[in-house]
Design an enzyme around this catalytic site. Sequence first.
Site, PDB file in Angstrom:
ATOM      1  N   GLY A 177      41.012  30.665  31.156  1.00 37.07           N
ATOM      2  CA  GLY A 177      41.011  31.515  32.348  1.00 37.07           C
ATOM      3  C   GLY A 177      41.384  32.910  31.885  1.00 37.07           C
ATOM      4  CG  PHE A 178      40.442  36.459  29.473  1.00 37.34           C
ATOM      5  CD1 PHE A 178      41.513  36.010  28.706  1.00 37.34           C
ATOM      6  CD2 PHE A 178      39.984  37.755  29.282  1.00 37.34           C
ATOM      7  CE1 PHE A 178      42.105  36.837  27.762  1.00 37.34           C
ATOM      8  CE2 PHE A 178      40.573  38.588  28.333  1.00 37.34           C
ATOM      9  CZ  PHE A 178      41.627  38.128  27.568  1.00 37.34           C
ATOM     10  N   GLY A 179      41.239  35.851  33.947  1.00 35.29           N
ATOM     11  CA  GLY A 179      41.345  36.782  35.076  1.00 35.29           C
ATOM     12  C   GLY A 179      42.645  37.557  34.952  1.00 35.29           C
ATOM     13  CE  LYS A 223      50.261  30.351  43.376  1.00 33.44           C
ATOM     14  NZ  LYS A 223      50.369  31.787  43.636  1.00 33.44           N
ATOM     15  CB  ALA A 271      42.472  32.165  41.246  1.00 32.81           C
ATOM     16  CB  THR A 272      46.938  34.858  42.532  1.00 32.57           C
ATOM     17  OG1 THR A 272      46.943  34.539  41.144  1.00 32.57           O
ATOM     18  CG2 THR A 272      48.359  34.909  43.043  1.00 32.57           C
ATOM     19  CD  GLU A 329      45.355  28.679  43.228  1.00 30.61           C
ATOM     20  OE1 GLU A 329      46.508  28.279  43.056  1.00 30.61           O
ATOM     21  OE2 GLU A 329      44.540  28.833  42.299  1.00 30.61           O
ATOM     22  CG  HIS A 355      50.237  28.179  50.602  1.00 29.88           C
ATOM     23  ND1 HIS A 355      50.920  26.998  50.478  1.00 29.88           N
ATOM     24  CD2 HIS A 355      49.819  28.498  49.364  1.00 29.88           C
ATOM     25  CE1 HIS A 355      50.916  26.618  49.210  1.00 29.88           C
ATOM     26  NE2 HIS A 355      50.253  27.518  48.519  1.00 29.88           N
TER      27      HIS A 355
HETATM   28  P1  NAD Z   1      41.700  34.935  38.525  1.00 31.09           P
HETATM   29  O1  NAD Z   1      40.856  34.603  39.690  1.00 31.09           O
HETATM   30  O2  NAD Z   1      42.076  36.369  38.302  1.00 31.09           O
HETATM   31  O3  NAD Z   1      41.003  34.431  37.183  1.00 31.09           O
HETATM   32  C1  NAD Z   1      40.567  33.122  37.006  1.00 31.09           C
HETATM   33  C2  NAD Z   1      39.897  33.002  35.626  1.00 31.09           C
HETATM   34  O4  NAD Z   1      39.537  31.639  35.423  1.00 31.09           O
HETATM   35  C3  NAD Z   1      38.606  33.824  35.479  1.00 31.09           C
HETATM   36  O5  NAD Z   1      38.575  34.390  34.175  1.00 31.09           O
HETATM   37  C4  NAD Z   1      37.513  32.762  35.584  1.00 31.09           C
HETATM   38  O6  NAD Z   1      36.330  33.120  34.862  1.00 31.09           O
HETATM   39  C5  NAD Z   1      38.206  31.570  34.951  1.00 31.09           C
HETATM   40  N1  NAD Z   1      37.597  30.309  35.355  1.00 31.09           N
HETATM   41  C6  NAD Z   1      37.299  29.867  36.598  1.00 31.09           C
HETATM   42  N2  NAD Z   1      36.698  28.654  36.545  1.00 31.09           N
HETATM   43  C7  NAD Z   1      36.623  28.330  35.222  1.00 31.09           C
HETATM   44  C8  NAD Z   1      36.083  27.228  34.510  1.00 31.09           C
HETATM   45  N3  NAD Z   1      35.521  26.194  35.137  1.00 31.09           N
HETATM   46  N4  NAD Z   1      36.164  27.245  33.159  1.00 31.09           N
HETATM   47  C9  NAD Z   1      36.721  28.272  32.488  1.00 31.09           C
HETATM   48  N5  NAD Z   1      37.261  29.343  33.114  1.00 31.09           N
HETATM   49  C10 NAD Z   1      37.195  29.368  34.459  1.00 31.09           C
HETATM   50  O7  NAD Z   1      43.010  34.012  38.575  1.00 31.09           O
HETATM   51  P2  NAD Z   1      44.537  34.465  38.579  1.00 31.09           P
HETATM   52  O8  NAD Z   1      44.805  35.234  39.829  1.00 31.09           O
HETATM   53  O9  NAD Z   1      44.873  35.034  37.253  1.00 31.09           O
HETATM   54  O10 NAD Z   1      45.311  33.057  38.782  1.00 31.09           O
HETATM   55  C11 NAD Z   1      45.296  32.001  37.864  1.00 31.09           C
HETATM   56  C12 NAD Z   1      46.196  30.879  38.342  1.00 31.09           C
HETATM   57  O11 NAD Z   1      47.569  31.254  38.205  1.00 31.09           O
HETATM   58  C13 NAD Z   1      46.024  30.501  39.815  1.00 31.09           C
HETATM   59  O12 NAD Z   1      45.849  29.109  39.926  1.00 31.09           O
HETATM   60  C14 NAD Z   1      47.318  30.924  40.459  1.00 31.09           C
HETATM   61  O13 NAD Z   1      47.717  30.109  41.535  1.00 31.09           O
HETATM   62  C15 NAD Z   1      48.294  30.788  39.331  1.00 31.09           C
HETATM   63  N6  NAD Z   1      49.496  31.595  39.558  1.00 31.09           N
HETATM   64  C16 NAD Z   1      50.715  31.002  39.443  1.00 31.09           C
HETATM   65  C17 NAD Z   1      51.878  31.717  39.693  1.00 31.09           C
HETATM   66  C18 NAD Z   1      53.228  31.075  39.550  1.00 31.09           C
HETATM   67  O14 NAD Z   1      54.234  31.760  39.708  1.00 31.09           O
HETATM   68  N7  NAD Z   1      53.339  29.800  39.258  1.00 31.09           N
HETATM   69  C19 NAD Z   1      51.806  33.064  40.061  1.00 31.09           C
HETATM   70  C20 NAD Z   1      50.561  33.653  40.140  1.00 31.09           C
HETATM   71  C21 NAD Z   1      49.405  32.907  39.888  1.00 31.09           C
END
Ligand code: NAD
Length: 329
Positions: A11-13, A122, A188-189, A192, A196
């Site tokens: 995941g490289f978002g 989460k 995605a964050t 998600e 809620h």
């Molecule tokens: P994002 O939407 O910015 O990026 C998602 C990345 O995943 C993209 O690079 C996309 O190309 C890649 N991706 C999607 N489907 C894929 C697949 N099938 N194979 C390979 N790569 C794939 O996401 P984000 O905002 O960086 O969030 C990532 C996760 O982190 C989320 O699930 C979010 O809930 C979690 N998060 C957790 C916390 C915490 O405190 N625990 C806080 C923030 C975010």
Amino acid sequence: MPAAMRVGVLGFGGLGQAAARVLVPKQEMRLVAAADKNGYVHAAEGLDASSCITTYQSQGSLGYLEPYGKISTESIEELIASGCPVDGYFLALPNLPNDFIASVAKQFIKLGWRGVLVDAIKRTSAVEQLLGMKAELEAAGITYMTGCGATPGLLTAAAALAAQSYTEIHQVEITFGVGIANWEAYRATIREDIAHMPGYSVEAARAMTDAEVEALLDKTNGILTLENMEHADDVMLELAGICDRDRVTVGGVVDTRNPKKPLSTNVKITGRTFEGKISTHIFTLGDETSMAANVCGPAFGYLKAGIQLHKRGIHGIFTAAEIMPQFVR
Ligand code: NAD
């Protein structure tokens, strides 16, 4: 000095890119593999974070990174199957649908990969799916660290530490403030989080187009206010024997149009001491620390701890509430 731990980021978002940047000054860990939805790249000598980020942002996938990038719609599977040596992966993937990360863990098992996986997942129900895979992970020789972001993660661990002053824990109350300049950096964050809100679900949020997300954010002036969230801090603290899950609450405010936090992220732990005094410990994060800093730092700290467990032959699944993260130098 021992060889640097070889790290992959799936995941490289928003978080994946921040994770690559967090690793730049580290001596003990080196980014050697990364994947997004449309491609992947790996290089044993290490990947340059800024080239990865530039390529991803300008061309839409790491698969275009010269000379090692590969375009693929099965990027995770191909990367694992490539056999490139990686000690541990940070899963910075969207958990949409709610069993996506569990399905990725199953792919690692199916392909016979051995090593450490860490997530920043989460939802309670998502962590429960992974906890249910304990025996499979153990048999596969995988050490899986779950719930290792900020919340759950850093704040859950802080609650576990603070609980030590008490003989009885009455309440753990997590309140987070997140400020980001634009929601598209963390799609995605934000999706998600929307899931809620009253009247929404994971499926409904997943199905929303970007235009629909924007229309919703326009109505709320870019602010999401979240209460009584289904957050895995509860099951993690229960499993660690600290308190029943119904004593744990999580809520927060996300401003998607301003990098300044709308409120200071904190966890309040209330309990009774052995002398019968009721008190509350409060752990507050510095307002200057971003969501990315508070997620990626702990994720790599738990990855390092996981790698140490793995070396000792300890496999299975652990949460952020039961293991101390190790600081990565
Ligand atoms: P994002 O939407 O910015 O990026 C998602 C990345 O995943 C993209 O690079 C996309 O190309 C890649 N991706 C999607 N489907 C894929 C697949 N099938 N194979 C390979 N790569 C794939 O996401 P984000 O905002 O960086 O969030 C990532 C996760 O982190 C989320 O699930 C979010 O809930 C979690 N998060 C957790 C916390 C915490 O405190 N625990 C806080 C923030 C975010």
